[in-house]
Design a protein around this motif. Structure first.
Motif, mmCIF file in Angstrom:
data_model
loop_
_atom_site.group_PDB
_atom_site.id
_atom_site.type_symbol
_atom_site.label_atom_id
_atom_site.label_comp_id
_atom_site.label_asym_id
_atom_site.label_seq_id
_atom_site.Cartn_x
_atom_site.Cartn_y
_atom_site.Cartn_z
ATOM 1 N N GLY B 34 1.248 -9.003 2.935
ATOM 2 C CA GLY B 34 0.896 -7.723 3.557
ATOM 3 C C GLY B 34 1.444 -7.645 4.975
ATOM 4 O O GLY B 34 2.026 -6.645 5.383
ATOM 5 N N ALA B 35 1.262 -8.719 5.718
ATOM 6 C CA ALA B 35 1.744 -8.735 7.096
ATOM 7 C C ALA B 35 3.263 -8.610 7.133
ATOM 8 O O ALA B 35 3.828 -7.908 7.977
ATOM 9 N N LEU B 36 3.943 -9.260 6.195
ATOM 10 C CA LEU B 36 5.402 -9.121 6.129
ATOM 11 C C LEU B 36 5.778 -7.672 5.811
ATOM 12 O O LEU B 36 6.782 -7.157 6.303
ATOM 13 N N PHE B 114 -11.512 -0.795 -2.476
ATOM 14 C CA PHE B 114 -10.954 0.114 -1.478
ATOM 15 C C PHE B 114 -9.512 -0.277 -1.135
ATOM 16 O O PHE B 114 -8.606 0.558 -1.137
ATOM 17 N N ALA B 115 -9.312 -1.562 -0.853
ATOM 18 C CA ALA B 115 -7.954 -2.007 -0.528
ATOM 19 C C ALA B 115 -7.045 -1.831 -1.742
ATOM 20 O O ALA B 115 -5.877 -1.463 -1.621
ATOM 21 N N TRP B 116 -7.565 -2.068 -2.906
ATOM 22 C CA TRP B 116 -6.769 -1.940 -4.126
ATOM 23 C C TRP B 116 -6.309 -0.494 -4.313
ATOM 24 O O TRP B 116 -5.125 -0.214 -4.490
ATOM 25 N N LEU B 121 -2.083 3.794 -3.566
ATOM 26 C CA LEU B 121 -1.642 5.073 -3.026
ATOM 27 C C LEU B 121 -0.414 4.908 -2.130
ATOM 28 O O LEU B 121 0.348 5.851 -1.929
ATOM 29 N N LEU B 122 -0.239 3.687 -1.602
ATOM 30 C CA LEU B 122 0.928 3.459 -0.755
ATOM 31 C C LEU B 122 2.220 3.540 -1.564
ATOM 32 O O LEU B 122 3.262 3.939 -1.053
ATOM 33 N N LEU B 123 2.123 3.165 -2.832
ATOM 34 C CA LEU B 123 3.362 3.064 -3.619
ATOM 35 C C LEU B 123 4.112 4.388 -3.717
ATOM 36 O O LEU B 123 5.301 4.429 -3.409
ATOM 37 N N PHE B 195 -1.626 5.629 5.967
ATOM 38 C CA PHE B 195 -2.278 5.021 4.802
ATOM 39 C C PHE B 195 -2.285 3.500 4.882
ATOM 40 O O PHE B 195 -3.206 2.869 4.383
ATOM 41 N N MET B 196 -1.254 2.921 5.484
ATOM 42 C CA MET B 196 -1.261 1.463 5.654
ATOM 43 C C MET B 196 -2.426 1.065 6.551
ATOM 44 O O MET B 196 -3.071 0.032 6.361
ATOM 45 N N TRP B 197 -2.690 1.923 7.521
ATOM 46 C CA TRP B 197 -3.805 1.659 8.426
ATOM 47 C C TRP B 197 -5.131 1.805 7.665
ATOM 48 O O TRP B 197 -6.012 0.956 7.771
ATOM 49 N N HIS B 199 -5.549 1.408 4.570
ATOM 50 C CA HIS B 199 -5.568 0.327 3.586
ATOM 51 C C HIS B 199 -6.330 -0.901 4.080
ATOM 52 O O HIS B 199 -6.973 -1.599 3.298
ATOM 53 N N ILE B 200 -6.275 -1.186 5.374
ATOM 54 C CA ILE B 200 -6.890 -2.419 5.875
ATOM 55 C C ILE B 200 -8.158 -2.134 6.657
ATOM 56 O O ILE B 200 -8.692 -3.009 7.331
ATOM 57 N N GLN B 201 -8.672 -0.900 6.541
ATOM 58 C CA GLN B 201 -9.861 -0.541 7.317
ATOM 59 C C GLN B 201 -11.082 -1.360 6.940
ATOM 60 O O GLN B 201 -11.962 -1.562 7.754
ATOM 61 N N ARG B 207 -4.646 -9.101 8.826
ATOM 62 C CA ARG B 207 -3.473 -9.659 9.450
ATOM 63 C C ARG B 207 -2.309 -8.694 9.263
ATOM 64 O O ARG B 207 -1.860 -8.465 8.148
ATOM 65 N N VAL B 208 -1.828 -8.125 10.355
ATOM 66 C CA VAL B 208 -0.701 -7.196 10.240
ATOM 67 C C VAL B 208 0.556 -7.743 10.895
ATOM 68 O O VAL B 208 1.621 -7.139 10.813
ATOM 69 N N ASN B 209 0.439 -8.885 11.534
ATOM 70 C CA ASN B 209 1.631 -9.517 12.094
ATOM 71 C C ASN B 209 1.809 -10.882 11.456
ATOM 72 O O ASN B 209 0.912 -11.707 11.534
HETATM 73 C C1 HEM Z 1 3.883 -2.147 1.726
HETATM 74 C C2 HEM Z 1 2.697 -1.846 1.374
HETATM 75 C C3 HEM Z 1 1.485 -2.682 1.707
HETATM 76 C C4 HEM Z 1 1.157 -3.269 2.879
HETATM 77 C C5 HEM Z 1 1.943 -3.218 4.177
HETATM 78 C C6 HEM Z 1 -0.089 -3.945 2.686
HETATM 79 C C7 HEM Z 1 -0.747 -4.671 3.642
HETATM 80 C C8 HEM Z 1 -1.928 -5.333 3.468
HETATM 81 C C9 HEM Z 1 -2.596 -6.096 4.462
HETATM 82 C C10 HEM Z 1 -2.097 -6.314 5.894
HETATM 83 C C11 HEM Z 1 -3.734 -6.591 3.922
HETATM 84 C C12 HEM Z 1 -4.780 -7.449 4.608
HETATM 85 C C13 HEM Z 1 -4.554 -8.894 4.292
HETATM 86 C C14 HEM Z 1 -5.513 -9.762 5.043
HETATM 87 O O1 HEM Z 1 -5.427 -9.833 6.278
HETATM 88 O O2 HEM Z 1 -6.344 -10.404 4.380
HETATM 89 C C15 HEM Z 1 -3.796 -6.142 2.578
HETATM 90 C C16 HEM Z 1 -4.819 -6.442 1.686
HETATM 91 C C17 HEM Z 1 -4.852 -5.984 0.370
HETATM 92 N N1 HEM Z 1 -3.876 -5.257 -0.270
HETATM 93 FE FE1 HEM Z 1 -2.231 -4.509 0.562
HETATM 94 N N2 HEM Z 1 -0.496 -3.774 1.397
HETATM 95 C C18 HEM Z 1 0.446 -2.998 0.770
HETATM 96 C C19 HEM Z 1 0.432 -2.587 -0.535
HETATM 97 C C20 HEM Z 1 -0.539 -2.897 -1.447
HETATM 98 C C21 HEM Z 1 -0.491 -2.551 -2.833
HETATM 99 C C22 HEM Z 1 0.641 -1.781 -3.514
HETATM 100 C C23 HEM Z 1 -1.617 -3.047 -3.382
HETATM 101 C C24 HEM Z 1 -1.976 -2.953 -4.843
HETATM 102 C C25 HEM Z 1 -2.876 -2.237 -5.303
HETATM 103 C C26 HEM Z 1 -2.383 -3.697 -2.361
HETATM 104 C C27 HEM Z 1 -3.607 -4.316 -2.525
HETATM 105 C C28 HEM Z 1 -4.300 -5.015 -1.569
HETATM 106 C C29 HEM Z 1 -5.578 -5.621 -1.754
HETATM 107 C C30 HEM Z 1 -6.413 -5.579 -3.035
HETATM 108 C C31 HEM Z 1 -5.923 -6.224 -0.539
HETATM 109 C C32 HEM Z 1 -7.223 -6.927 -0.221
HETATM 110 C C33 HEM Z 1 -7.187 -8.387 -0.421
HETATM 111 C C34 HEM Z 1 -8.544 -8.971 -0.153
HETATM 112 O O3 HEM Z 1 -9.557 -8.303 -0.423
HETATM 113 O O4 HEM Z 1 -8.584 -10.106 0.340
HETATM 114 N N3 HEM Z 1 -1.697 -3.602 -1.176
HETATM 115 N N4 HEM Z 1 -2.679 -5.383 2.308
#
Ligand code: HEM
Ligand code: SF4
Ligand code: SF4
Ligand SMILES: [Fe+2]
Ligand SMILES: [Fe+2]
Lengths: 134, 683
Positions: B34-36, B114-116, B121-123, B195-197, B199-201, B207-209
């Motif tokens: 995610g950070a990458l 929520f993150a899922w 939605l980011l796709l 939405f990326m923001w 996503h991690i609310q 971790r974004v870096n």
């Molecule tokens: C380029 C697009 C995306 C970026 C930049 C991104 C970024 C991130 C980041 C920074 C985190 C937090 C990781 C942490 O610090 O633990 C995260 C968590 C997560 N992402 Fe994404 N994400 C992206 C796309 C997606 C997609 C397509 C999915 C699939 C549905 C997804 C599912 C999740 C889930 C489920 C978590 C939570 C993991 C947990 O609960 O530990 N993300 N993402």
């Protein structure tokens, strides 16, 4: 060897911290009473454990307060908390494991242990918060 | 499903082991996908701003401006362009692997939905950015993207006129449409960032870096790729020509050939069905959900440590709800709690030194209370008779351990981060064991995000509650292993055991591999990734059209006759109507459908009936059809029926034409004046 006694001017002005100080002094005094009073030292180990838990929670709260008010001497104060926690663990182990227990020394140790910190660090915190507050 | 998930998880775990050996636990790219992704986003945004300065967003000048940037300014603009493309590709790759990984670890249950969901939605947003990006170049590939995208959108019942008609031939090409795409290409990334923001609310301290070393490595990799394999344009777009063979960026355009082959509607169905399954996954079985954490006000003084440490932001410090002298208390939002127990590990009242009967922490997991944990420790420790007596706290989500025996006691935990440091002090100072091994998930990949980090920080005295300094560190071992790393775990256990025998010698984590080997392995991983990105972004070629075929497009928009001719009302009839409705000519609005035949060399190539648009069928009928046909001389006949007649036609035209390979030929129709028009590659 003097008893710790709660006095109104110990108040920091943060009700929950004051409340805990009062509670802790009460706790230490009742331990003191147990140590030297009749029935001599029953359940001291568990009592110490309870004191340890309460004081840990108290320090956690006080540190949160200091942090949120950006108290300048936070680092020093926190370090003293850590030292005190180490010491009470020494006292606990001394009692629990080595039966090192002499009512009067233990009582004195507790007094200096907390009383010292209370009269210096916590008093300074009190002064700082009082001037910053109003 | 669960077998598939388990397999995928094992696969990830093997990959993780290899990557961890090459990069070390801190730099392991798999643990920070995610950070990458964020890094790539910033890279794409930065290079995009540079490109925007030089590139013309008008359809006539776009191609030239990109060409000149690529060639005359290859040392800056060219590299920027290539970075822009490859970082975008990397983003898709990262998002895809990230998705699979979260799926494999089942990190979507409970609050994690929520993150899922926001991740999914980011796709579409990323795709919108990428597709409009390829459009901007206005080369043959852009032309293909424009044509297929509009055809795909036209399969939805959204637009009155087919969007694809904008790209019928040069005479239809609209600069406004192109500029609209440029705007989308600028605004979609902003929406993506938002939405990326979002996503991690629900992740505190998300971790974004990425680790700096990894970020630098990734940048170097993409730059090297850009220098050795710069992004280039195809020849300029020309709507009269069909590029028979195109190098597609499969990261972004993988479904486009499917649209060509199976039609837009089928691909929509497929995409929506897949999307629906993905969106539903968090709520599909298996569904067991442990009980959320609960606060005990009698033991909570509102210190806030639990709220600081909760990895899911499930705890809020709220005004007191009881009469105690405190102002604050912890408040758990059960919908956000995943029952990891990290809050218990942070609470100062969760200490086993307390009276067993009174041991009740300020915050507890109902399924494993601090008192139970203490009882287990005492009971299991008491069962150990053979030295060195090792007590393992075992995270249920990590590699398995051998069976417990007289020198090995096992206490299961949902997460190592649940264990308050005072438990370590308790076990060792009270002699319940000779050594404690904390056995958790792979380093940096805690199932609950932060358990391993917090544990290490607490032991190092960097995080509250800290492990007291008096606790002999050589008697506390750490083993961080993924689910499949059974052998590594055994090795760690063995090492810990022999270290204990020689205690107080410090136990140090085994170091894997030598530096030179590791650097080489890292270079290898970067090279493979670069090759993968470079290759998939332009290979294999897609053959859109057979070598000696041409394209015939049949498209027009035509309003058929009305079903009933207008009636003239008599004066008597008029008088019967309310005064505001007295119109002498009364017309029913609906129109006949338009029936079209296209006869090609005597054979019926197309026959279709097109309903009039509009809710009342009062608009024009539109048609847009594209046919691949052999090149060469052909005889064409087009016929249209736009009235209620059952035989015969209202308009008809025949033409002998010669189609050149790879060219397109347009049949258009306008009832007023011109009738049929034939445009394109004739003889
Ligand atoms: C380029 C697009 C995306 C970026 C930049 C991104 C970024 C991130 C980041 C920074 C985190 C937090 C990781 C942490 O610090 O633990 C995260 C968590 C997560 N992402 Fe994404 N994400 C992206 C796309 C997606 C997609 C397509 C999915 C699939 C549905 C997804 C599912 C999740 C889930 C489920 C978590 C939570 C993991 C947990 O609960 O530990 N993300 N993402
Ligand atoms: S850590 Fe414990 S005492 Fe502190 S706020 Fe949370 S529940 Fe209350
Ligand atoms: S168990 Fe505690 S730390 Fe974990 S999610 Fe729930 S409230 Fe947060
Ligand atoms: Fe203090
Ligand atoms: Fe205090």
């Amino acid at each position: 060897m003097g008893f710790l006694e709660w006095r109104d001017d110990f108040r920091i002005g943060i009700p929950e911290v004051d409340h805990e100080h009062r509670q802790l002094i009460g706790l230490i005094n009742s331990l003191h009473g147990r140590l030297v009073g009749p029935g001599q030292g029953a359940g001291i180990g568990e009592f110490l454990g309870e004191l340890h838990a309460q004081i840990s929670a108290h320090f956690a709260l006080e540190e949160t307060v200091m942090r949120s008010r950006r108290y300048a001497e936070f680092a020093d104060h926190k370090q003293d908390h850590e030292r005190l926690l180490d010491e009470i663990r020494e006292i606990m182990d001394g009692y629990e494991l080595h039966g090192r227990y002499d009512a009067r020394t233990l009582s004195d140790a507790l007094d200096t242990w907390f009383g010292e910190h209370f009269r210096t660090r916590d008093a300074r915190l009190h002064a700082a918060l009082a001037t910053a507050g109003d | 499903m669960s077998a598939f998930r388990a397999g995928l998880r094992a696969l990830f775990d093997y990959a993780d082991s290899l990557l961890e050996q090459a990069f070390g636990a801190r730099w392991n790219p798999c643990a920070q996908l995610g950070a990458l992704g964020w890094l790539c986003f910033w890279l794409v945004a930065g290079t995009g701003i540079y490109l925007y300065i030089f590139v013309d967003t008008g359809v006539t000048a776009a191609y030239e401006s990109v060409e000149s940037l690529t060639h005359r300014q290859w040392w800056a603009g060219g590299i920027m362009r290539s970075l822009h493309r490859y970082a975008s590709d990397a983003m898709i790759l990262l998002a895809g692997v990230h998705l699979l990984r979260e799926f494999a670890h089942d990190r979507m249950r409970g609050v994690r939905w929520f993150a899922w969901v926001t991740g999914l939605l980011l796709l579409p947003l990323i795709y919108a950015c990428g597709v409009t990006g390829y459009w901007m170049v206005w080369d043959r590939l852009a032309q293909y993207v424009a044509q297929t995208t509009t055809e795909w959108l036209d399969a939805l019942p959204l637009f009155a006129e087919p969007l694809a008609r904008n790209f019928l031939d040069a005479s239809h090409l609209s600069g406004r449409f192109f500029t609209l795409m440029a705007y989308i290409h600028i605004f979609a990334p902003l929406a993506l960032l938002l939405f990326m923001w979002v996503h991690i609310q629900r992740h505190s301290g998300a971790r974004v870096n990425p680790e700096r070393g990894l970020a630098i490595g990734t940048l170097l990799m993409l730059t090297a790729l850009s220098l050795t394999w710069p992004a280039m344009s195809q020849p300029a777009a020309d709507l009269g020509t069909v590029a028979a063979v195109l190098p597609l960026d499969w990261f972004y355009l993988a479904v486009y050939p499917l649209i060509d082959r199976h039609g837009g509607a089928a691909v929509w169905l497929g995409v929506l069905a897949a999307g629906a399954v993905l969106f539903a996954l968090p709520w599909l079985p298996p569904l067991r959900r442990p009980l959320p954490a609960v606060v005990d006000l009698n033991n909570c003084n509102g210190c806030g440590r639990c709220a600081t440490d909760c990895p899911f932001g499930a705890i809020e410090m709220a005004p007191r709800t009881d009469a105690a002298a405190y102002t604050q208390q912890a408040l758990v939002d059960p919908d956000r709690c995943v029952s990891c127990g990290l809050c218990v590990g942070a609470c100062p009242t969760a200490t086993p030194f307390r009276r067993a009967a009174a041991l009740q922490a300020g915050i507890e997991l109902p399924e494993l209370r601090a008192a139970e944990l203490r009882d287990q420790v005492v009971a299991i420790g008491g069962g150990l008779t053979v030295r060195p007596r090792i007590l393992v706290f075992h995270c249920e989500h990590s590699a398995p351990l051998p069976h417990a025996d007289a020198s090995l006691g096992i206490v299961p935990l949902p997460c190592i981060g649940m264990l308050p440091p005072s438990f370590l002090d308790f076990v060792l100072s009270r002699g319940h064991a000779d050594g404690i091994l904390l056995a958790g998930c792979r380093s940096g990949e805690c199932h609950f995000r932060l358990g391993d980090r917090f544990t290490e920080e607490r032991i190092a005295g960097l995080r509250d509650p800290a492990l007291r300094e008096r606790v002999p560190r050589e008697r506390v071992g750490l083993t961080w292993c993924g689910t499949t790393e059974r052998r590594r775990r055994l090795a760690d256990l063995g090492a810990f055991r022999s270290a204990l025998l020689q205690a107080p010698a410090a136990v140090s984590a085994p170091v894997h591999g030598r530096t030179a080997w590791r650097l080489a392995a890292q270079a290898g991983v970067y090279t493979v990734s670069a090759l993968l990105i470079g290759t998939v972004s332009c290979w294999p070629n897609y053959r859109q059209l057979e070598p000696d075929a041409a394209v015939v497009k049949l498209s027009f928009s035509h309003a058929a006759q009305r079903v009933e001719a207008c009636a003239q009302l008599t004066t008597a009839e008029l008088a019967r109507l309310p005064i505001n409705m007295r119109v002498r000519t009364n017309c029913r609005r609906d129109r006949w459908p338009v029936t079209v035949d296209l006869v090609f060399d005597g054979k019926l190539l197309y026959h279709g009936t097109h309903l009039a648009a509009g809710l009342q069928n009062d608009g024009p009928s539109t048609i847009y059809r594209r046919f691949a046909v052999p090149a060469g001389p052909h005889a064409l006949t087009v016929r249209i029926r736009d009235t209620g007649r059952t035989s015969g036609y209202d308009y008809e035209a025949s033409r002998g034409i010669t189609l050149r390979p790879g060219r397109s030929f347009v049949i258009d129709f306008a009832s007023a004046g011109t009738g049929f028009t034939f445009r394109g590659s004739e003889g």
